[in-house]
Structure formats: structure tokens, C-alpha cells
Design a protein around this motif. Structure first.
Motif, PDB file in Angstrom:
ATOM      1  N   ALA A 301       0.833  -1.205   0.000  1.00  0.00           N
ATOM      2  CA  ALA A 301       0.000   0.000   0.000  1.00  0.00           C
ATOM      3  C   ALA A 301       0.864   1.250   0.000  1.00  0.00           C
ATOM      4  O   ALA A 301       0.570   2.230  -0.705  1.00  0.00           O
ATOM      5  CB  ALA A 301      -0.930  -0.007   1.214  1.00  0.00           C
ATOM      6  N   ASN A 302       1.946   1.244   0.780  1.00  0.00           N
ATOM      7  CA  ASN A 302       2.852   2.391   0.811  1.00  0.00           C
ATOM      8  C   ASN A 302       3.520   2.609  -0.541  1.00  0.00           C
ATOM      9  O   ASN A 302       3.672   3.751  -1.001  1.00  0.00           O
ATOM     10  CB  ASN A 302       3.919   2.182   1.890  1.00  0.00           C
ATOM     11  CG  ASN A 302       3.354   2.284   3.291  1.00  0.00           C
ATOM     12  OD1 ASN A 302       2.291   2.855   3.505  1.00  0.00           O
ATOM     13  ND2 ASN A 302       4.056   1.705   4.266  1.00  0.00           N
ATOM     14  N   ALA A 303       3.913   1.497  -1.179  1.00  0.00           N
ATOM     15  CA  ALA A 303       4.565   1.611  -2.487  1.00  0.00           C
ATOM     16  C   ALA A 303       3.609   2.181  -3.526  1.00  0.00           C
ATOM     17  O   ALA A 303       3.977   3.045  -4.333  1.00  0.00           O
ATOM     18  CB  ALA A 303       5.089   0.248  -2.925  1.00  0.00           C
ATOM     19  N   LYS A 404       8.207  -5.772  -9.175  1.00  0.00           N
ATOM     20  CA  LYS A 404       9.225  -6.020  -8.160  1.00  0.00           C
ATOM     21  C   LYS A 404      10.040  -4.762  -7.908  1.00  0.00           C
ATOM     22  O   LYS A 404      10.362  -4.424  -6.769  1.00  0.00           O
ATOM     23  CB  LYS A 404      10.132  -7.158  -8.623  1.00  0.00           C
ATOM     24  CG  LYS A 404      11.255  -7.489  -7.656  1.00  0.00           C
ATOM     25  CD  LYS A 404      12.072  -8.661  -8.191  1.00  0.00           C
ATOM     26  CE  LYS A 404      13.211  -9.000  -7.231  1.00  0.00           C
ATOM     27  NZ  LYS A 404      14.013 -10.142  -7.717  1.00  0.00           N
ATOM     28  N   GLU A 405      10.326  -4.027  -8.979  1.00  0.00           N
ATOM     29  CA  GLU A 405      11.120  -2.807  -8.825  1.00  0.00           C
ATOM     30  C   GLU A 405      10.356  -1.764  -8.011  1.00  0.00           C
ATOM     31  O   GLU A 405      10.921  -1.074  -7.163  1.00  0.00           O
ATOM     32  CB  GLU A 405      11.487  -2.222 -10.198  1.00  0.00           C
ATOM     33  CG  GLU A 405      12.509  -3.040 -10.963  1.00  0.00           C
ATOM     34  CD  GLU A 405      11.919  -4.327 -11.533  1.00  0.00           C
ATOM     35  OE1 GLU A 405      10.670  -4.402 -11.653  1.00  0.00           O
ATOM     36  OE2 GLU A 405      12.700  -5.253 -11.828  1.00  0.00           O
ATOM     37  N   GLN A 434       7.336 -13.539   0.224  1.00  0.00           N
ATOM     38  CA  GLN A 434       5.907 -13.823   0.168  1.00  0.00           C
ATOM     39  C   GLN A 434       5.185 -12.900  -0.796  1.00  0.00           C
ATOM     40  O   GLN A 434       4.371 -13.343  -1.595  1.00  0.00           O
ATOM     41  CB  GLN A 434       5.308 -13.689   1.562  1.00  0.00           C
ATOM     42  CG  GLN A 434       3.812 -14.013   1.608  1.00  0.00           C
ATOM     43  CD  GLN A 434       3.210 -13.646   2.929  1.00  0.00           C
ATOM     44  OE1 GLN A 434       3.674 -12.719   3.586  1.00  0.00           O
ATOM     45  NE2 GLN A 434       2.177 -14.353   3.322  1.00  0.00           N
ATOM     46  N   ILE A 435       5.442 -11.606  -0.740  1.00  0.00           N
ATOM     47  CA  ILE A 435       4.662 -10.680  -1.555  1.00  0.00           C
ATOM     48  C   ILE A 435       5.097 -10.694  -3.011  1.00  0.00           C
ATOM     49  O   ILE A 435       4.376 -10.233  -3.875  1.00  0.00           O
ATOM     50  CB  ILE A 435       4.746  -9.230  -1.015  1.00  0.00           C
ATOM     51  CG1 ILE A 435       6.161  -8.665  -1.122  1.00  0.00           C
ATOM     52  CG2 ILE A 435       4.252  -9.150   0.401  1.00  0.00           C
ATOM     53  CD1 ILE A 435       6.241  -7.211  -0.737  1.00  0.00           C
ATOM     54  N   LEU A 436       6.286 -11.250  -3.308  1.00  0.00           N
ATOM     55  CA  LEU A 436       6.732 -11.302  -4.696  1.00  0.00           C
ATOM     56  C   LEU A 436       6.436 -12.645  -5.336  1.00  0.00           C
ATOM     57  O   LEU A 436       6.602 -12.812  -6.529  1.00  0.00           O
ATOM     58  CB  LEU A 436       8.246 -11.031  -4.776  1.00  0.00           C
ATOM     59  CG  LEU A 436       8.691  -9.667  -4.267  1.00  0.00           C
ATOM     60  CD1 LEU A 436      10.199  -9.531  -4.396  1.00  0.00           C
ATOM     61  CD2 LEU A 436       8.014  -8.562  -5.046  1.00  0.00           C
ATOM     62  N   ARG A 437       6.007 -13.617  -4.525  1.00  0.00           N
ATOM     63  CA  ARG A 437       5.942 -14.983  -5.013  1.00  0.00           C
ATOM     64  C   ARG A 437       4.925 -15.172  -6.115  1.00  0.00           C
ATOM     65  O   ARG A 437       5.191 -15.798  -7.126  1.00  0.00           O
ATOM     66  CB  ARG A 437       5.647 -15.930  -3.852  1.00  0.00           C
ATOM     67  CG  ARG A 437       5.418 -17.363  -4.278  1.00  0.00           C
ATOM     68  CD  ARG A 437       5.374 -18.277  -3.066  1.00  0.00           C
ATOM     69  NE  ARG A 437       6.713 -18.426  -2.511  1.00  0.00           N
ATOM     70  CZ  ARG A 437       6.952 -18.987  -1.327  1.00  0.00           C
ATOM     71  NH1 ARG A 437       5.945 -19.401  -0.597  1.00  0.00           N
ATOM     72  NH2 ARG A 437       8.181 -19.114  -0.882  1.00  0.00           N
ATOM     73  N   ARG A 457       8.611 -16.625  -9.426  1.00  0.00           N
ATOM     74  CA  ARG A 457       9.358 -15.985 -10.517  1.00  0.00           C
ATOM     75  C   ARG A 457       8.608 -14.841 -11.174  1.00  0.00           C
ATOM     76  O   ARG A 457       9.174 -14.128 -11.968  1.00  0.00           O
ATOM     77  CB  ARG A 457       9.721 -17.028 -11.589  1.00  0.00           C
ATOM     78  CG  ARG A 457      10.733 -18.061 -11.091  1.00  0.00           C
ATOM     79  CD  ARG A 457      12.096 -17.410 -10.880  1.00  0.00           C
ATOM     80  NE  ARG A 457      13.058 -18.373 -10.356  1.00  0.00           N
ATOM     81  CZ  ARG A 457      13.346 -18.507  -9.079  1.00  0.00           C
ATOM     82  NH1 ARG A 457      12.733 -17.763  -8.163  1.00  0.00           N
ATOM     83  NH2 ARG A 457      14.247 -19.392  -8.675  1.00  0.00           N
ATOM     84  N   LYS A 458       7.300 -14.673 -10.881  1.00  0.00           N
ATOM     85  CA  LYS A 458       6.556 -13.597 -11.523  1.00  0.00           C
ATOM     86  C   LYS A 458       7.047 -12.261 -10.986  1.00  0.00           C
ATOM     87  O   LYS A 458       7.050 -12.049  -9.769  1.00  0.00           O
ATOM     88  CB  LYS A 458       5.057 -13.755 -11.267  1.00  0.00           C
ATOM     89  CG  LYS A 458       4.218 -12.846 -12.167  1.00  0.00           C
ATOM     90  CD  LYS A 458       2.733 -13.141 -12.051  1.00  0.00           C
ATOM     91  CE  LYS A 458       2.174 -12.641 -10.743  1.00  0.00           C
ATOM     92  NZ  LYS A 458       0.702 -12.623 -10.699  1.00  0.00           N
ATOM     93  N   PRO A 459       7.464 -11.338 -11.869  1.00  0.00           N
ATOM     94  CA  PRO A 459       8.074 -10.082 -11.394  1.00  0.00           C
ATOM     95  C   PRO A 459       7.074  -9.015 -10.963  1.00  0.00           C
ATOM     96  O   PRO A 459       7.471  -7.901 -10.674  1.00  0.00           O
ATOM     97  CB  PRO A 459       8.856  -9.626 -12.628  1.00  0.00           C
ATOM     98  CG  PRO A 459       8.043 -10.117 -13.780  1.00  0.00           C
ATOM     99  CD  PRO A 459       7.482 -11.451 -13.337  1.00  0.00           C
ATOM    100  N   TRP A 460       5.781  -9.313 -10.924  1.00  0.00           N
ATOM    101  CA  TRP A 460       4.784  -8.326 -10.519  1.00  0.00           C
ATOM    102  C   TRP A 460       3.561  -9.041  -9.968  1.00  0.00           C
ATOM    103  O   TRP A 460       3.405 -10.246 -10.129  1.00  0.00           O
ATOM    104  CB  TRP A 460       4.372  -7.439 -11.694  1.00  0.00           C
ATOM    105  CG  TRP A 460       3.830  -8.206 -12.876  1.00  0.00           C
ATOM    106  CD1 TRP A 460       4.542  -8.721 -13.918  1.00  0.00           C
ATOM    107  CD2 TRP A 460       2.455  -8.569 -13.119  1.00  0.00           C
ATOM    108  NE1 TRP A 460       3.715  -9.393 -14.787  1.00  0.00           N
ATOM    109  CE2 TRP A 460       2.421  -9.301 -14.329  1.00  0.00           C
ATOM    110  CE3 TRP A 460       1.268  -8.351 -12.431  1.00  0.00           C
ATOM    111  CZ2 TRP A 460       1.246  -9.813 -14.863  1.00  0.00           C
ATOM    112  CZ3 TRP A 460       0.084  -8.863 -12.963  1.00  0.00           C
ATOM    113  CH2 TRP A 460       0.091  -9.586 -14.173  1.00  0.00           C
ATOM    114  N   ARG A 461       2.697  -8.272  -9.317  1.00  0.00           N
ATOM    115  CA  ARG A 461       1.409  -8.782  -8.875  1.00  0.00           C
ATOM    116  C   ARG A 461       0.334  -7.738  -9.116  1.00  0.00           C
ATOM    117  O   ARG A 461       0.614  -6.526  -9.166  1.00  0.00           O
ATOM    118  CB  ARG A 461       1.428  -9.207  -7.414  1.00  0.00           C
ATOM    119  CG  ARG A 461       1.479  -8.065  -6.413  1.00  0.00           C
ATOM    120  CD  ARG A 461       0.976  -8.481  -5.038  1.00  0.00           C
ATOM    121  NE  ARG A 461      -0.463  -8.721  -5.032  1.00  0.00           N
ATOM    122  CZ  ARG A 461      -1.185  -8.906  -3.929  1.00  0.00           C
ATOM    123  NH1 ARG A 461      -0.598  -8.886  -2.751  1.00  0.00           N
ATOM    124  NH2 ARG A 461      -2.491  -9.111  -3.992  1.00  0.00           N
ATOM    125  N   ALA A 462      -0.901  -8.200  -9.255  1.00  0.00           N
ATOM    126  CA  ALA A 462      -2.040  -7.307  -9.460  1.00  0.00           C
ATOM    127  C   ALA A 462      -2.646  -6.933  -8.116  1.00  0.00           C
ATOM    128  O   ALA A 462      -2.788  -7.783  -7.233  1.00  0.00           O
ATOM    129  CB  ALA A 462      -3.087  -7.992 -10.342  1.00  0.00           C
TER     130      ALA A 462
END
Length: 542
Positions: A301-303, A404-405, A434-437, A457-462
């Protein structure tokens, strides 16, 4: 007294019900006679007795000249119960009128003996329902105001087992479009959540508001057995599991899910194979089902907040962005992230949202977005509001692509390594893993999903993100309305209407007696207008 309902009971059932009376040897088919015993006012408790048997016994008593009340009131002198202990009946009475009531709590045997005698028989010890005497020094009773907006409710819940069970019943009622029952369960859970200590005895609940008979029955079951048989049965029902899975799709409500279930659809695979036409929102929800079903952590949320602030600052310098919703109340996880945007100069916010959305899209942050325009005009709409209390601000419902960035590279928040105690899964040793998995596996409700993609390995999440734009003149009301909790806001509006003859929404506060708006520049002023003690966001977790 002639009872129209009695003609609706089949003959066979009437005979069966009559047999329940056992050896009273009395026929109640005759006309009702005048009240012969004015000092005796009877009430038959339907709980465990059943409606048909209660109706028969009531007519029997009336035919003998007894005054038998249909509804309980303080005028009742004798409460007749069958297969209930004294504590159960006393708890039920407290839920009806609160406090001690000057009544005899009697077993059905007293009633049948009185019917046989044709007059009230002497009350013996064997007729009395036994109540467990609890030393008040050992078990302290609780007290709480009637409205959730009068209570301070932190994130610390000392009655989690009880409140979780009631919340599940509320959720099931809401999924079944029984909103009244849902609200009743949520109010009961909110009272327990605000208590300073864990409930260990039913006597502690005497006089507490919002605890109806159904909620008390569930609480008693849990205190006695460690769990509610009703809740456990509900959780295992196929309908509940299917509703949970289908309404977990962004853009799918209870009505749509119910229609699909009636068509034989129980999970995502069946939905995909069914050929059902999905709208754009539902297609996005289905595509990102895994990510959107996972909790959003405070670090995320902060990001996202940093991204939104950069977007807003780029198109309108001086505009303010405020994190709202559960995160403003101190929660460490949530289902989505909400932001309220305004500008100190009235009118400067007009046209802001399309520019912010355009900036976010150009930077590749939006996987989905739907923007609605501001449709609220004070002069035209007045204090009226839709029954759902949905406000009418300019709003963007979106799905963010958080890479991820962005999660780790942009002024990475120190809170990224916080132990997220509210997560629905046990955290990895390093929460960043955990949050990047982006794991895929078995979901609640038995839904099997694709596990062929490599985990981790997924570099992002929705992530679900709502952006709301408010004029500065309405900002305090919008901030209050969007902070929550949902029940706290509902209770604020109920207090305004019932106790103050006012209309409160996320846009304004209107005094219906004085026929004028009450202006406010802060939440504290709104509480003052309502005659309530100010409660900070961290204590609005009803």
C-alpha cells in the motif's frame, strides 16, 4: 380467539400436535372464555417448543381462561419453556428487554398441570427452571453503548472465536441477499469485539445491546463446545463454497454468483467452460483472480501510495493524496488500497482524474481501470442519498500492476519487513519473498487452479486500487466516510437519523429540523455536530 392460521394446518398435523400435550385430557376446540386469572400473564417461549405446538398450547390456555400473550413484554408474570435450561431462558429474556425481569421461569409441566386443574397450580421447586448461580466477583458483566459509533474498537479482538463465527454468518447472509440478517450478525460481532476482556460465561452478556436470540445461541454453543455446529456446517456446504469462489471474482456480486450456481457453475473452471458472457470488469477479475485473492500488505500500500502521489503531483501540483480505508485505521493487510485526492483550492480538482489515469497508463501501472464522473450536486440532490449509501464522487476503480522494482526499488519502505500478523497465510521467513511470489495453488472452497507456472518468478502482482477525488469543501465528510469500518459508518448514519434528525453521507451533513447544511473542515467537527465524542481512526474497527 379465532386463529385464521389454524385452518391452514392439515388435519393430520393437527392430530399430531394435539398428541404432544400428553395426559392433559383437555380439548381446546371450544370458544375462548374471559380472563379468569388477571394476576397471571403467561408467555410460551417458542424456542425448542416449535410454532405449531406453541399455537396449540396458547389456544388451550385461552380456552381455560388464562391470559396468554403472543409477544413478550414486561407485563408477563410467567414464562413457560420446554427443553430449555433457566440460563438459556434468562439470556433470551435479557436480549428482549435487558436487565432483570420479575417473572417466574417455569417448565412446561406447570402449564400442563394448570390446564388439567383449570386454574394456576402452586409453583413447586420441580416446576422452576434451574439457573446457575454465578459469583459476580468471579464473572464480571460487561456493558456497552448501543451504537458502534459510540464505542472505541481497536484492532485487538479478545473474542476472535466468537466474532469470527458471527462474521461468517453475516457474510453468508449477505451472499444470500439477506442484508437484514447480515447487519444483525455484524452488530452482534461488533459489540463483542469492543469488549475489554474475553467472554467466558453467558451471564457476562446480560444487558448488552444487539445480541439477538440467534447470536446468543451461537455464542453459547461456542462457549460450551469450542465451536458453533451451525457455522461449521455452513462452511462445509457446497453453496457457501461456490458463493465464496465466484464472488471472489472482481466485478461479480451475489446475484450474478447465484445465477451461475443455478446454472450448475461451482468453480472457475466450470465458469470458463460454460460460455457465460463476462463484462470487462469480470474478465479482468478472472484473469487476475489469484493475485486479487491474496491480502495486500501495508508495504505494498505504501509503495502504491508513492506512485499515486507522483502521478497526482505531476498533473496538479499542490494536490493532496490520503491513504484511507482499513490501512488508515491501522490494519496491516487489506483486500484493496483506497486513496482520497483533493486540492486546497475549491474547483481545482475538476478534471484531475482523467489526467492521473492517463499518467498511470503511460507508465504501465494499470492493468484495468473504470472511471466514473462526479454526479453529486448539493443544490440539486440535497441531503438525499442512495439506499446503498454509495457516494457519487469522481472515482477510478483499477487494478494496479505492482512490479518487483516498484515494491523494492522506489524508496523501499522499512515496513516491508514487518511481520504481517493479519495475513491469511503464515508468512515466509522473509515477507519480501511472500509478496513477490505470486503462488498458484488450491484456493479456499476447494477450487483447484493451474499449478504449472513456476512459483516465485513472476516479477509483478495485481492489486485492487480505488482512487477518489473530492472537492475540499466535502473532504472531511469523504475522509470520514471512506475510512470505515463499514459498520461504523452505517452506525454513524443511523445515529444521525434516529438520534439527531440529520442526514449524513460522504458528501455532507444536513440538519432536517433546521433545514440547513452543517459545514465541517475536519472529522472532529462532524462528530461535534452529531453530539458524539470524537473517535480516532484507529478505534473505528467495529
Amino acid at each position: 380467539m379465532y386463529d385464521k392460521k389454524s385452518n391452514m394446518v392439515p388435519l393430520k398435523r393437527r392430530k399430531l400436535v394435539s398428541s404432544h400435550i400428553g395426559n392433559t385430557g383437555t380439548d381446546c376446540s371450544g370458544p375462548e372464555v374471559p380472563n379468569k386469572f388477571p394476576q397471571v400473564v403467561l408467555f410460551l417461549l417458542e424456542r425448542k417448543m416449535g410454532a405449531s405446538r406453541r399455537a396449540f398450547l396458547s389456544r388451550l390456555g385461552q380456552s381455560k381462561g388464562f391470559q396468554v400473550e403472543e409477544k413478550f413484554s414486561r407485563s408477563v408474570s410467567h414464562v413457560i419453556s420446554e427443553n430449555n435450561c433457566g440460563d438459556e431462558v434468562r439470556t433470551w429474556l435479557d436480549s428482549q428487554v435487558g436487565g432483570q425481569t420479575p417473572v417466574h421461569l417455569l417448565d412446561i409441566s406447570w402449564y400442563t398441570e394448570s390446564m388439567r386443574a383449570g386454574c394456576p397450580v402452586e409453583i413447586l421447586d420441580r416446576h422452576k427452571l434451574q439457573e446457575q448461580r454465578t459469583d459476580e466477583a468471579e464473572v464480571a458483566a460487561f456493558s456497552a453503548p448501543s451504537y458502534a459509533c459510540q464505542r472505541r474498537t481497536t484492532l485487538v479482538d479478545r473474542n476472535t472465536v466468537l466474532t469470527d463465527a458471527l462474521s461468517l454468518l453475516a457474510e453468508n447472509a449477505e451472499l444470500s441477499e439477506e442484508d437484514g440478517r447480515g447487519v444483525a450478525f455484524r452488530r452482534a460481532a461488533a459489540v463483542l469485539k469492543a469488549l475489554p476482556e474475553a467472554v467466558t460465561d453467558m451471564t457476562q452478556l446480560r444487558g448488552l445491546p444487539c445480541l439477538g436470540e440467534h447470536s446468543l445461541r451461537v455464542i453459547k454453543d461456542i462457549l460450551a463446545n469450542g465451536a458453533s455446529s451451525e457455522v461449521e456446517s455452513m462452511k462445509q456446504s457446497e453453496r457457501y463454497k461456490a458463493l465464496k469462489v465466484l464472488t471472489g471474482i472482481f466485478g461479480v456480486g451475489a446475484k450474478t454468483a447465484d445465477r451461475w450456481i443455478k446454472a450448475g457453475i461451482r468453480n472457475l473452471q466450470q465458469l470458463q467452460d460454460s460460455g457465460q458472457t463476462l463484462n470487462r470488469t469480470q474478465r479482468a477479475g478472472l484473469e487476475h483472480y489469484d493475485d486479487l485473492g491474496q491480502p495486500v500488505m501495508k508495504a505494498e500500500a505504501n509503495a502504491i501510495g508513492q506512485i499515486v502521489e507522483e502521478a497526482v503531483g505531476s498533473v496538479l501540483p499542490g494536490a493532496r493524496v490520503t491513504l484511507i480505508g482499513g490501512f488508515r485505521r491501522g490494519k496491516l493487510t487489506g483486500h484493496d488500497v483506497d486513496f482520497l485526492i483533493t486540492h486546497p483550492e475549491e474547483g481545482r480538482e475538476v478534471g484531475l482524474m482523467p489526467k492521473v489515469v492517463s499518467w498511470l497508463e503511460s507508465q504501465g501501472f494499470l492493468l484495468y481501470q473504470k472511471t466514473t464522473r462526479n454526479s453529486y450536486l448539493e443544490a440539486k440532490d440535497g441531503p438525499a442519498r442512495p439506499s446503498s449509501n454509495m457516494d457519487r464522487f469522481e472515482r477510478c476503480l483499477s487494478i494496479f500492476k505492482l512490479t518487483k522494482e516498484e515494491k523494492g526499488g522506489r524508496k523501499q519502505p522499512e515496513t516491508l519487513t514487518e511481520d504481517c500478523t493479519e495475513s491469511v497465510r503464515a508468512p515466509d521467513p522473509d515477507p519480501r519473498v511472500q509478496i513477490l511470489r505470486g503462488e498458484r495453488g488450491t484456493h479456499e472452497g476447494g477450487l483447484e487452479v493451474d499449478q504449472t507456472k513456476p512459483a516465485g518468478r513472476k516479477p509483478w502482482r495485481a492489486v485492487r486500487v480505488d482512487l477518489v477525488v473530492s472537492p475540499i469543501s466535502q473532504f472531511a465528510f469523504a475522509l470520514l466516510g471512506w475510512t470505515g469500518s463499514k459498520l461504523f459508518e452505517r452506525e454513524l448514519r443511523r445515529w444521525a437519523a434516529h438520534e439527531k434528525t440529520m442526514s449524513l453521507s460522504s458528501h455532507a451533513l444536513y440538519d432536517n429540523k433546521q433545514k440547513r447544511y452543517l459545514r465541517a473542515t475536519s472529522e472532529e467537527e462532524i462528530f461535534a455536530h452529531l453530539g458524539l465524542e470524537y473517535i480516532p481512526p484507529s478505534e473505528r474497527n467495529a
